[in-house]
Structure formats: C-alpha cells, structure tokens
Design a protein around this motif. Structure first.
Motif, PDB file in Angstrom:
ATOM      1  N   ILE A 197       1.035  -1.152  -0.042  1.00  0.00           N
ATOM      2  CA  ILE A 197       0.085  -0.092  -0.082  1.00  0.00           C
ATOM      3  C   ILE A 197       0.737   1.255  -0.008  1.00  0.00           C
ATOM      4  N   SER A 198       0.513   2.089  -0.924  1.00  0.00           N
ATOM      5  CA  SER A 198       1.380   3.500  -1.046  1.00  0.00           C
ATOM      6  C   SER A 198       0.123   4.693  -0.755  1.00  0.00           C
ATOM      7  N   LEU A 199       0.805   5.748   0.000  1.00  0.00           N
ATOM      8  CA  LEU A 199      -0.091   6.861   0.312  1.00  0.00           C
ATOM      9  C   LEU A 199       0.300   7.847  -0.741  1.00  0.00           C
ATOM     10  N   ASP A 200      -0.661   8.024  -1.763  1.00  0.00           N
ATOM     11  CA  ASP A 200      -0.288   8.936  -2.931  1.00  0.00           C
ATOM     12  C   ASP A 200      -0.625  10.287  -2.653  1.00  0.00           C
ATOM     13  N   ASP A 201      -0.053  11.125  -3.368  1.00  0.00           N
ATOM     14  CA  ASP A 201      -0.281  12.769  -3.281  1.00  0.00           C
ATOM     15  C   ASP A 201      -0.056  13.091  -1.844  1.00  0.00           C
ATOM     16  N   PHE A 202       0.882  12.670  -1.228  1.00  0.00           N
ATOM     17  CA  PHE A 202       1.273  13.032   0.209  1.00  0.00           C
ATOM     18  C   PHE A 202       1.430  14.251   0.183  1.00  0.00           C
ATOM     19  N   GLY A 203       0.818  14.879   1.389  1.00  0.00           N
ATOM     20  CA  GLY A 203       0.963  16.347   1.995  1.00  0.00           C
ATOM     21  C   GLY A 203      -0.151  17.313   1.365  1.00  0.00           C
ATOM     22  N   THR A 204      -0.938  16.664   0.178  1.00  0.00           N
ATOM     23  CA  THR A 204      -2.001  17.762  -0.319  1.00  0.00           C
ATOM     24  C   THR A 204      -3.330  17.599   0.335  1.00  0.00           C
ATOM     25  N   GLY A 205      -3.570  16.500   1.315  1.00  0.00           N
ATOM     26  CA  GLY A 205      -4.875  16.028   1.688  1.00  0.00           C
ATOM     27  C   GLY A 205      -5.127  16.882   3.294  1.00  0.00           C
ATOM     28  N   TYR A 206      -5.979  16.340   3.829  1.00  0.00           N
ATOM     29  CA  TYR A 206      -6.574  16.817   5.204  1.00  0.00           C
ATOM     30  C   TYR A 206      -5.627  16.307   6.442  1.00  0.00           C
ATOM     31  N   SER A 207      -4.873  15.064   5.891  1.00  0.00           N
ATOM     32  CA  SER A 207      -4.680  14.418   7.240  1.00  0.00           C
ATOM     33  C   SER A 207      -3.383  15.024   8.069  1.00  0.00           C
ATOM     34  N   SER A 208      -3.251  14.595   9.056  1.00  0.00           N
ATOM     35  CA  SER A 208      -2.208  15.127   9.840  1.00  0.00           C
ATOM     36  C   SER A 208      -0.971  14.353   9.656  1.00  0.00           C
ATOM     37  N   LEU A 209       0.093  14.621  10.107  1.00  0.00           N
ATOM     38  CA  LEU A 209       1.190  13.838  10.102  1.00  0.00           C
ATOM     39  C   LEU A 209       1.215  12.629  11.221  1.00  0.00           C
ATOM     40  N   SER A 210       0.354  12.680  12.018  1.00  0.00           N
ATOM     41  CA  SER A 210       0.154  11.611  13.037  1.00  0.00           C
ATOM     42  C   SER A 210      -0.661  10.361  12.410  1.00  0.00           C
ATOM     43  N   TYR A 211      -1.173  10.512  11.287  1.00  0.00           N
ATOM     44  CA  TYR A 211      -1.720   9.360  10.608  1.00  0.00           C
ATOM     45  C   TYR A 211      -0.443   8.444  10.003  1.00  0.00           C
ATOM     46  N   LEU A 212       0.802   9.021   9.609  1.00  0.00           N
ATOM     47  CA  LEU A 212       1.825   8.327   9.338  1.00  0.00           C
ATOM     48  C   LEU A 212       2.280   7.490  10.145  1.00  0.00           C
ATOM     49  N   LYS A 213       1.929   7.304  11.439  1.00  0.00           N
ATOM     50  CA  LYS A 213       2.233   6.486  12.438  1.00  0.00           C
ATOM     51  C   LYS A 213       1.291   5.282  12.498  1.00  0.00           C
ATOM     52  N   ARG A 214       0.034   5.825  12.340  1.00  0.00           N
ATOM     53  CA  ARG A 214      -1.044   4.763  12.593  1.00  0.00           C
ATOM     54  C   ARG A 214      -1.619   4.224  11.288  1.00  0.00           C
ATOM     55  N   LEU A 215      -1.253   4.657  10.194  1.00  0.00           N
ATOM     56  CA  LEU A 215      -2.136   4.157   8.929  1.00  0.00           C
ATOM     57  C   LEU A 215      -1.117   2.898   8.445  1.00  0.00           C
ATOM     58  N   PRO A 216      -1.382   1.775   8.332  1.00  0.00           N
ATOM     59  CA  PRO A 216      -0.563   0.577   7.850  1.00  0.00           C
ATOM     60  C   PRO A 216       0.021   0.501   6.573  1.00  0.00           C
ATOM     61  N   VAL A 217       0.694   1.633   6.019  1.00  0.00           N
ATOM     62  CA  VAL A 217       1.029   1.687   4.539  1.00  0.00           C
ATOM     63  C   VAL A 217       2.520   1.494   4.386  1.00  0.00           C
ATOM     64  N   ASP A 218       2.966   0.800   3.286  1.00  0.00           N
ATOM     65  CA  ASP A 218       4.013   0.565   3.032  1.00  0.00           C
ATOM     66  C   ASP A 218       5.194   1.633   2.520  1.00  0.00           C
ATOM     67  N   GLU A 219       4.368   2.658   1.946  1.00  0.00           N
ATOM     68  CA  GLU A 219       5.128   3.747   1.031  1.00  0.00           C
ATOM     69  C   GLU A 219       4.437   5.096   1.010  1.00  0.00           C
TER      70      GLU A 219
END
Ligand code: C2E
Ligand code: MG
Ligand code: MG
Ligand code: MG
Length: 281
Positions: free
Chosen positions: A182-204
């Motif tokens: 799983i990859s988190l695309d367009d990172f930085g453009t959305g509404y999410s806070s950086l804290s999701y980086l820790k919680r979301l089980p993504v690979d990239e």
C-alpha cells in the motif's frame, strides 16, 4: 440533486442542476458502453531507484478517443473522467477493470525474467476501498491470474481518511495480510495530519508532485520534502517522489534521502509496447 423544502415539502429544480444531471446521465451511458467496448487503456509510468533501474510501474488509465486525420491517437485524461466515475458509482466497474487488467499484465510479464520482479501500482479511489468485499476482490483477481499479491501495490489517497479511520485501518491491515503493498499517494496535499503516518499501515509514502516541483526554488517546500522523507524513513516507510522533471531535482531528492523516483525526467507514462521496449533494450 433536487432541493426539498422541509416545511411545505415542495421540490425545487434548478435548471442548471437538471442540465448537470443530463450530462452525467450521458456520461453514464458513454462509460457503460466504453467498458463493454474496451475503450480504456492502461499506460505505465516507470519508477526508478537511485541506480536508474526500473523497480516498478504505475498504471495510469486513459480513455481512447480514436485517431485524428493524421493518424495520431487521442486520449481522454483521467482527470476529466475519474471524478465523474466517482460521482456516478461507475468507478466500481472501472476500478475492477483496472485491477483485472493490471493482474493480466503481471501474469504475462511473469513469463519473462526481465519483468519478473516488477511491481505494478494501481490507483484506488476511496469508493472502491470502501466496498466491503474489496480485499476479497483483490485476492480473487491475483488467484485467477496466478500472480503473487506482493507484485500489486495499491495507491490510496488521504481522501480515504474521510471515512471512519479505525475501519480503514482494519481494512488496510487485511489487505496487507494478503500480501498486497500500500502506498499513500499525493502525500501532503490532503487533510490528514502527520500523526496518521504512524497509525496507517502503509508501506510507502508518495510525495506529491506539487512539492517536488518547487524544491529548487522554494526553500520552504524543500524543508517540507526533507521533513517528510526523514519522518517516513524513521517510521520504516519507503518514500517515492513523483513529478521529478530535472536532474537537479533528482540530485536534491537523493541528498534528502529519497530512494525512489518517478517523473518526466525519466519517462512520461508509456504505452505497453513502449514500456516493453524500454525494459527489453
Ligand atoms: P496520480 O496517481 O498522482 O498520478 C500521477 C500523475 O502525474 C499522472 O497523471 C502522471 O502522468 C503525472 N505525472 C507523472 N510524472 C510527471 C511529471 O514529471 N510532471 C508532470 N507535470 N506530471 C507528471 P495522469 O495520468 O493524468 O493521472 C492523473 C490522476 O488520475 C492520477 O494522479 C490519479 O489520481 C488518477 N488516475 C489515473 N489512473 C487511475 C485509475 O486507474 N484509477 C483511479 N481511481 N484514478 C486514476
Ligand atoms: Mg498515483
Ligand atoms: Mg500521485
Ligand atoms: Mg499527484
């Protein structure tokens, strides 16, 4: 689309809304026809490591609009039809087609050692991911084509976070358990806070093109990109930069610790035949 007045229960039509509705109904018909008629095509944009080796490709959909008088093929960009597909729900059959097509291509590439380890990234809309049977659909597709689920990477965006986040996390965990990346695309453009980086089980994490674009001229964008790369690496995530257009951008990204790259500096999205040529020569 009609507005209901709560008090007297009349329904007010805005003629513009009715026009929109007709437009989207036309689009709906055109879509249904296009899927049946095989008018969609996947292009593939290579993804590179620091040694300029192709490590994967991103599948990007195009809608064939036929050839012009000069024999040049014309395509409709996904920017112009994916939003409509999402609104009308047609993103489900269309998304199914993309997954199926990517799996069929992987199965074909499996026959050739030059393509054996290629990972195909496919873009997944929030509505697709929201399907209760989405992870089972994925599994059915890879089993039907006898490919390894590790060769399929799903690019999701922060718009998926608009649903219940713990439901989303459970779903992503299941998808990962099945072996998909799983990859988190367009990172930085959305509404999410950086804290999701820790919680979301993504690979990239895929750094959005808009940050990469100004990395040489806008120091605050450069600082941000560096911070995203550092943070991601500290969380054990891979980082890919999209929209790399110049060797200066590439050098700077490498200096910042980015390991994977995609963009016009290397290649535009390619037709299948062009990609095959690139890999084989
Ligand atoms: P995306 O997933 O962020 O894809 C990257 C877009 O940036 C692609 O546009 C690609 O052609 C373009 N691009 C790549 N490198 C460069 C570069 O160096 N410079 C510039 N200026 N642009 C670059 P494309 O193919 O028009 O796709 C646009 C968006 O449409 C995609 O953004 C994605 O969100 C969506 N999309 C494409 N295919 C699919 C699909 O199969 N399913 C879904 N749900 N969405 C799709
Ligand atoms: Mg993408
Ligand atoms: Mg992107
Ligand atoms: Mg983007």
């Amino acid at each position: 689309r009609a507005k209901t007045d709560g008090r007297n229960r009349t329904v007010v039509f805005d003629p513009r809304m009715q026009e929109d509705l007709m437009q989207s109904q036309k689009m709906l018909q055109a879509f249904t026809h296009a899927i049946k008629n095989n008018e969609f095509e996947l292009f593939y944009q290579p993804q590179y490591n620091k040694d300029h080796q192709v490590i994967g490709v991103e599948a990007l959909i195009r809608w064939q609009k036929g050839k012009d008088l000069a024999g040049v093929e014309h395509y409709l960009s996904p920017i112009d039809f994916i939003p409509v597909a999402e609104e009308t729900g047609l993103i489900i059959p269309l998304g199914d087609w993309v997954i199926e097509q990517a799996c069929a291509q992987l199965a074909q590439w499996q026959q050739d050692p030059a393509f054996e380890n290629l990972v195909v990234s496919v873009n997944i809309s929030a509505k697709q991911l929201a399907q209760a049977d989405f992870s089972d659909k994925l599994l059915a597709a890879v089993s039907a084509y006898k490919i390894n689920s590790r060769q399929l990477k799903l690019e999701i965006t922060e718009s998926c976070l608009l649903q219940n986040v713990s439901d989303l996390i459970n779903k992503l965990l299941k998808i990962k358990e099945y072996g998909f990346k799983i990859s988190l695309d367009d990172f930085g453009t959305g509404y999410s806070s950086l804290s999701y980086l820790k919680r979301l089980p993504v690979d990239e994490i895929k750094i959005d093109r808009s940050f990469v674009r100004d990395i040489m001229t806008d120091e605050s964008d450069a600082i941000m990109v560096k911070a995203i790369i550092d943070l991601s690496r500290n969380f054990g995530l891979e980082v890919i930069a999209e929209g790399v257009e110049t060797s200066e951008q590439l050098d700077r990204l490498i200096e910042f610790g980015c390991a994977f790259f995609q963009g016009y500096y290397f290649n535009k999205p390619l037709k299948l035949s062009e990609l095959n040529n690139l890999i084989l020569t």
